[in-house]
Each structure stands twice: as C-alpha cells, then as structure tokens.
Design an enzyme around this catalytic site. Sequence first.
Site, mmCIF file in Angstrom:
data_model
loop_
_atom_site.group_PDB
_atom_site.id
_atom_site.type_symbol
_atom_site.label_atom_id
_atom_site.label_comp_id
_atom_site.label_asym_id
_atom_site.label_seq_id
_atom_site.Cartn_x
_atom_site.Cartn_y
_atom_site.Cartn_z
ATOM 1 N N HIS A 42 79.190 42.112 28.754
ATOM 2 C CA HIS A 42 78.472 43.247 29.328
ATOM 3 C C HIS A 42 79.087 43.624 30.672
ATOM 4 O O HIS A 42 79.342 42.771 31.523
ATOM 5 C CB HIS A 42 76.987 42.920 29.507
ATOM 6 C CG HIS A 42 76.211 44.030 30.153
ATOM 7 N ND1 HIS A 42 76.135 45.295 29.601
ATOM 8 C CD2 HIS A 42 75.502 44.079 31.318
ATOM 9 C CE1 HIS A 42 75.404 46.067 30.391
ATOM 10 N NE2 HIS A 42 75.027 45.355 31.442
ATOM 11 N N CYS A 91 77.333 50.331 27.439
ATOM 12 C CA CYS A 91 77.602 49.906 28.822
ATOM 13 C C CYS A 91 78.968 50.302 29.338
ATOM 14 O O CYS A 91 79.094 50.769 30.481
ATOM 15 C CB CYS A 91 77.372 48.401 28.974
ATOM 16 S SG CYS A 91 78.600 47.326 28.192
ATOM 17 N N ASP A 108 74.150 49.092 37.468
ATOM 18 C CA ASP A 108 74.309 48.941 36.021
ATOM 19 C C ASP A 108 73.451 49.999 35.338
ATOM 20 O O ASP A 108 72.232 49.859 35.243
ATOM 21 C CB ASP A 108 73.893 47.535 35.574
ATOM 22 C CG ASP A 108 74.003 47.342 34.071
ATOM 23 O OD1 ASP A 108 74.619 48.196 33.395
ATOM 24 O OD2 ASP A 108 73.460 46.336 33.568
#
Length: 278
Positions: A116, A76, A133
Amino acid sequence: MPTTHGTSELDLTAYLARIQWSGERVANARTLRSLHRAHVLHIPFENTEAVGGSAPSLALPDLERKLVRSARGGYCYEHNTLLAAALRAFGFEVTYLATRVRASVRGETPTRPRTHMVLMVRVPDAETPYLADVGFGTTGLLEAVPLVADTAVERGAWRVRLVHEPHAGRQDLWVLQLAPNGGGWNDLYEFTEEPFEGPDFEVANWFVATYPRSPFRQRLFAQRPGVDSHLALFDRQLVRTHGDGTVHERALRDNAEVLRTLATDFGIELPAGTELPG
C-alpha cells in the site's frame, strides 16, 4: 508495464476544479489538510481495471485523463501519485512510503507484503512531517495528520491516531489506527519512514492488479468516503456504514444496476456495455 516516470506536469488548475478546491496556493499545513480532504471527498476509490486483470497506468498524463478529466476514480497508487504531483506543484516536499495493511480476515491478521502506497509530506517551516493517504478507501484518512505518536485526531464520526510499535528494524515502526468515537482502536496499516521510488510501486501495482489471489482481482470495489458515513460497493452488495456503527446493506440485481449505482452514487461512469464480475 505502466510507468510513473516522465517529464509531463499536472494541470493543477484542472485538478483543483475536480476536487472543488479554491484558496491561496501556498504550501502550509492548512493547505495540505484542505487539499487532502477535498481529494478524498471528490474522487472515488475503484478497482475496475484490476478486477478485469490489467494494471492501471500510473503515468501522470493517464492519471490526469482518468481521475481529473473523467468521471472515474482509482486505487492507492493512482490517487497518491496524483496527490503527490499536486502537492509538489504547491511547493511541498513529498516522499513515497510503502505500508503493510493489517486488516483482519475471519479474526486473523495475516502478514501481507508492503504494497500500500502512502505519502510523507514535509511542510515548509514545520518541524514535523505529515502522513498523507487519499487512497485507502472508506476507512482511511480524511485529512493529512502530523507524524506524531499517541495523538488522536478527529475524523468526522471516527478518530485516527499513529502509534509506535517495537520491531527488529532500525527505524521506528508506525501504525495507523482507526476508531469510532467512543470505541476501541483497530489497526489499519504499519510503515517506516524508509523512502520508496516510483518504480517500486510500478512493481506493486502490477502485482496487486494481476496476481490471481489478490483481493483486487477477486471482486469489484468502489468506495466513497464521507465525514459521518461511508458508502461502499463490493461486487453487487451496496453498504453504507455510519459513525454510530449502523450498517445498511442492499443487494443489486444485475450488471446494469451496478453500472447505474456506480454512476449515480459514486460518480464513476464506465463505458456502456462494461462487463463486471458478480
């Protein structure tokens, strides 16, 4: 510790070639959605540095070398830092947000830290910001979605939506949910609109890549999101999940087959002789 800071700029032309995107370089909602989709479909998810015990660099030149100019992917922090640089080059306003993953383990949902990374993107002349995202793997967003509650958005064979939940904080708590078409909703992660900075994710990156109990330290992950099906590798187990709920699994024999599968099925080419767990 790797840094996200520096004065270098992204080679936007190389990035757009990597994600196979072409179009007018204008900052609007259509561009945001199409850039997001192209990134998700063309740069895979992987944690090969973390599973080996080292934190990948988040410096933009290193991300460009790895995710843009090489047949590699990332997780991420790498994906969303790279996307943020590209979106800013287009003229979007981007804010880093931190989320708390809600994935269940053996029927329970433990409370996790907010590690995250996601992006809140403001589109010129649009009142509502978007959630972007590209780093959550197979169950994440395919396209950026408006930060609007209780509105389902088609995601190929799945649907996503954002909902509000009450909590003790002063800001609204958002929850991103995913469901197969016709199925029930499952929580993915929660977040507020509190802004975070690059150094916050330097710390998170180091923690999830080096803490012995981190999932990213314990097993290999490689994921290739799709529109109607997803492909994932967990150590030596290859799993394809379809939107109708059908799952096909195959066990890989050895390290050599894992490396071949990473190259042929995921577009991830690791150096010859790379040793992986499993």
